[in-house]
Motif scaffolding. Sequence first.
Motif, PDB file in Angstrom:
ATOM      1  N   LEU A  29       0.497  -1.307  -0.260  1.00  0.00           N
ATOM      2  CA  LEU A  29       0.455   0.119  -0.007  1.00  0.00           C
ATOM      3  C   LEU A  29       0.696   1.607  -0.314  1.00  0.00           C
ATOM      4  O   LEU A  29       1.698   1.296   0.734  1.00  0.00           O
ATOM      5  CB  LEU A  29      -0.894  -0.038   1.402  1.00  0.00           C
ATOM      6  N   TRP A  46      -6.759   6.722  -3.489  1.00  0.00           N
ATOM      7  CA  TRP A  46      -6.750   5.034  -3.660  1.00  0.00           C
ATOM      8  C   TRP A  46      -8.187   4.705  -4.812  1.00  0.00           C
ATOM      9  O   TRP A  46      -9.326   4.421  -4.996  1.00  0.00           O
ATOM     10  CB  TRP A  46      -7.678   4.574  -3.035  1.00  0.00           C
ATOM     11  N   PRO A  48      -7.466  -1.533  -3.208  1.00  0.00           N
ATOM     12  CA  PRO A  48      -6.694  -2.970  -3.007  1.00  0.00           C
ATOM     13  C   PRO A  48      -7.593  -3.559  -2.652  1.00  0.00           C
ATOM     14  O   PRO A  48      -8.285  -3.946  -1.768  1.00  0.00           O
ATOM     15  CB  PRO A  48      -6.045  -2.045  -1.084  1.00  0.00           C
TER      16      PRO A  48
END
Length: 586
Positions: free
Chosen positions: A500, A517, A521
Amino acid sequence: MRLVSGPSRRWRRGLTAVTALALATTGIVVAASQASAAAGCKVTYSVNQWNTGFTGNLTVTNLGDPITSGWNLTWSWSGNQQVTQGWNGEFTQSGTSVTVRNPSWGAALGTGASVTPGFQATYSGTNTAPTAFSLNGTVCTGAVGGTSSPTPGPTTPTPGPTTPGPGTGAKVDNPYVGVAGYVNPEWKAKANAVSGGSRISSNPTAVWIDRIAAIEGTEGSSSNGAMGVRDHLDAALAQGAGYIQFVIYNLPGRDCAALASNGELGPTELPRYKTQYIDPIAAIQADSKYASLRIINIIEIDSLPNLVTNVDGAAGTDMCRTMKANNGYVEGVGYALAKLGPIGNVYNYIDAAHHGWIGWDSNFSPSATLFYQAATASGSTVANVAGFITNTANYSALKEPFLTINSTVNGQSVRQSKWVDWNFYVDELSFAQAFRTELISKGFRSDIGMLIDTSRNGWGGSARPTAASTSTDLNTWVNESRIDKRIHAGNWCNQSGAGLGERPKAAPESGIDAYVWVKPPGESDGSSTEIPNNEGKGFDRMCDPTYTGNARNGNSMSGALSGAPISGAFFPAQLTQLMQNAYPAL
């Protein structure tokens, strides 16, 4: 050298899915005057129409004395048209009669002032335009005084029809500043199911609209989620979020240099992209219910950069050559901007690849030129572009603390190393800032901002170097000094060892609107082995950990993780790795 595919999203309620085959645009001007010499008004009415529904756009101009205590506009249909939602006004309908009253924030209408209510409606048979409009009970003719009858007539439609937005003021310079981002509950639940996932699951991530079916969504459970566009917008309101991010990702012949992220639309299906994909999204985002949200659209990742890098030579593909020849990408992006950009609370960011894709001079300036061409196609203008995003769903390091493009080893520039390969950039921040300057020089506004996707570019853990190498061999020095530990900068699929990156953050650096983001993820880039599916997702060998590469990655190993599902499906093992290697550490 490409970017990855995105996840799949669907929705289950809201507007009926559009099944149109074509877009029809009509426009009329209807005008009349009040009996009083001190009153008068003009109405311009235009329609974007498909076979079962349409959006209507009105411009109502007060030509008489100022109206201070509220306004209402009325008209009657001659057919079975039925308004289903509206914006910039409060709509009611009784039989064939429609009334639009001023919104609470817009009761006054000065002399010469205009308002722009708009609506979505259904119909069957013939969609005949109204022949007369009245403002506060007075028929409008386009003049002050007089009693002439309305004389409707056709007007020339504006190329690239747009949808008016609910906002009334100027857009903010940076939509990420001062407000909280939307946390997707579907991704949050999946992240929470992975050990330690609750440490990151409250971060805002983007919602990917990668199929027509993703607009409406589906009932029941799905590995790719069931919520649709309106569901997510409603959830954002319930959360009290200030912004929500969508990825607009369904161009015809999408991502022409890869297989894992190929889409549902063939290279000739631009009309379907417009009427069945972009138009319904625009109608939902323009709903005044969502006027308090800053809606951020990431426009069509992957495809435009392919027209620069993957048309000619060993890296060229037949599909990329086709999409360059038919201009589908350029016209499609322009149409999306033209429809979404004028909505008052919408901010569009165009995908701009990453430094390991277009960081060479041969790609850098031509890409900026192409992006300007797309931003001014299909009736769009650069005013519809808030900025650009780099590294979308990719792994390029944000900063290389021990390696710069000016570093030398024994008198040799790092540009000569196998890793840098004569690129002019070694990290994403320096590339994004430089590319912003280049874009402005090509004609984009000077206030554009850049986004950088940092969801998977942390490259931390035990493999992270703590100082520059002491080696005197150029390639060894670069490999030991660099943060980005990919085998090749062109590797993009489920990279082993990734972590990350920076958490979502507004205005972190000069010219950068936010670290974001956009790739949630833990959502796969593509399957490690072939997995049959009905989502148009192919098997790309760049996702196979045993693959030895091709011309686009210097015939290097793919560096991909094993056991991955199709693109967009949740991949718990990847999320576990990303958390372990996070930088900054969790």
